[in-house]
Design an enzyme around this catalytic site. Structure first.
Site, short mmCIF file in Angstrom:
data_model
loop_
_atom_site.label_atom_id
_atom_site.label_comp_id
_atom_site.label_asym_id
_atom_site.label_seq_id
_atom_site.Cartn_x
_atom_site.Cartn_y
_atom_site.Cartn_z
CB VAL A 79 -2.28 2.62 -10.26
CG1 VAL A 79 -3.17 2.27 -11.41
CG2 VAL A 79 -2.46 1.64 -9.11
CG ASP A 85 7.58 4.78 -6.09
OD1 ASP A 85 7.32 4.77 -7.29
OD2 ASP A 85 6.81 5.25 -5.23
CB SER A 129 5.72 9.10 -13.10
OG SER A 129 5.48 10.36 -13.69
CE LYS A 130 3.99 6.35 -20.84
NZ LYS A 130 2.74 6.08 -21.51
CG ASP A 156 4.90 10.37 -8.44
OD1 ASP A 156 5.48 11.45 -8.36
OD2 ASP A 156 4.46 9.91 -9.50
P1 B16 Z 1 2.26 9.77 -15.02
P2 B16 Z 1 5.39 6.13 -8.99
C1 B16 Z 1 3.13 6.77 -10.29
O1 B16 Z 1 4.42 7.07 -9.88
C2 B16 Z 1 2.10 7.47 -9.41
O2 B16 Z 1 2.13 6.96 -8.09
C3 B16 Z 1 0.73 7.21 -10.00
O3 B16 Z 1 -0.24 7.89 -9.21
C4 B16 Z 1 0.69 7.72 -11.45
O4 B16 Z 1 -0.57 7.41 -12.05
C5 B16 Z 1 1.79 7.04 -12.26
O5 B16 Z 1 3.04 7.29 -11.62
C6 B16 Z 1 1.86 7.51 -13.70
O6 B16 Z 1 2.30 8.83 -13.72
O7 B16 Z 1 0.82 10.00 -15.36
O8 B16 Z 1 3.01 10.99 -14.56
O9 B16 Z 1 3.01 9.04 -16.12
O10 B16 Z 1 4.70 5.99 -7.66
O11 B16 Z 1 5.60 4.83 -9.74
O12 B16 Z 1 6.63 6.97 -8.91
MG MG Z 2 4.79 5.70 -5.42
#
Ligand code: B16
Ligand code: MG
Length: 216
Positions: free
Chosen positions: A47, A8, A116-117, A10
């Site tokens: 999320v 993962d 995360s995109k 973040d």
């Molecule tokens: P984005 P992960 C997630 O990343 C984050 O933990 C979460 O807080 C965030 O809302 C989500 O990515 C979407 O990210 O807005 O940048 O597309 O933990 O799956 O790496």
């Molecule tokens: Mg994470």
């Protein structure tokens, strides 16, 4: 036997939580939601963007149409992308580079499984991209964690069967997703004890029995 590690992003490799928090807080204030706290932000860990928006909107009493919600999510993302401009390799969490180098020496393939995109930009700005074999992220999937899609796409890109992959995660949704994908997991981060992962560690900077984990 494990042949690939799917990380993962973040909260596991990179600390972007504070930037997400600042961007959501700014949006919340614009919507007259004054009590959006770090605790609320913790619920957004792992999320999707739209589900994270619902966590913010639940703190207020206004009802928004889908179109308005899409605009709000885009607005937050624009704030977040601006903040990402400040990101560099100092945002990489302790022990990450050493761990990935070690795993590569052992012949492991390294993948990313993040909803995360913004994953490509984050990997590039933190210079982690040089260590990653394949990326599966929010741009590749239609279902967010706890759905297993992001990890199954990662395994497919790595050319591995799910049972030969280990997921490293910091969120409950991510551990559920790993299980649903048929993969073992290593839970890390502040909530590692409550994640019900196959293996646990506070972070990648601690002594992790990799050789045992990889043989099982
Ligand atoms: P984005 P992960 C997630 O990343 C984050 O933990 C979460 O807080 C965030 O809302 C989500 O990515 C979407 O990210 O807005 O940048 O597309 O933990 O799956 O790496
Ligand atoms: Mg994470």
């Amino acid at each position: 036997m494990i042949k690939g590690i799917i990380f993962d992003l973040d909260g596991v490799l990179v600390s972007t939580d504070e930037l997400h928090y600042q961007a959501w807080k700014r949006l919340a204030q614009e919507l007259d939601i004054k009590d959006f706290t770090k605790e609320d932000n913790e619920k957004q860990r792992g999320v999707s963007r739209m589900e994270s928006l619902e966590i913010v909107l639940n703190k207020g009493d206004k009802v928004y149409s889908l179109e308005e919600k899409e605009e709000l999510a885009e607005r937050k993302n624009a704030y977040y992308v601006d903040l990402l401009e400040t990101l560099d390799n100092k945002a990489v969490l302790c022990g990450v580079v050493k761990t990935i180098r070690y795993l590569k020496q052992l012949g492991m393939l390294i993948g990313i499984g993040s909803v995360s995109k913004n994953t490509p930009a984050i990997l590039q700005k933190t210079e982690l991209d040089q260590y990653i074999d394949k990326v599966s992220c929010g741009l590749d999937i239609t279902n967010s964690k706890p759905d297993p899609e992001v990890f199954l796409v990662a395994a497919g890109k790595l050319g591995l069967e799910p049972e030969n992959c280990l997921v490293v995660e910091d969120s409950a949704a991510g551990i559920v997703a790993a299980k649903a994908a048929g993969m073992k997991s290593l839970g890390v981060g502040p909530y590692y004890k409550s994640l019900s992962a196959t293996y646990e560690a506070t972070g990648l900077d601690t002594d992790i029995p990799w050789e045992t984990i990889l043989q099982n």
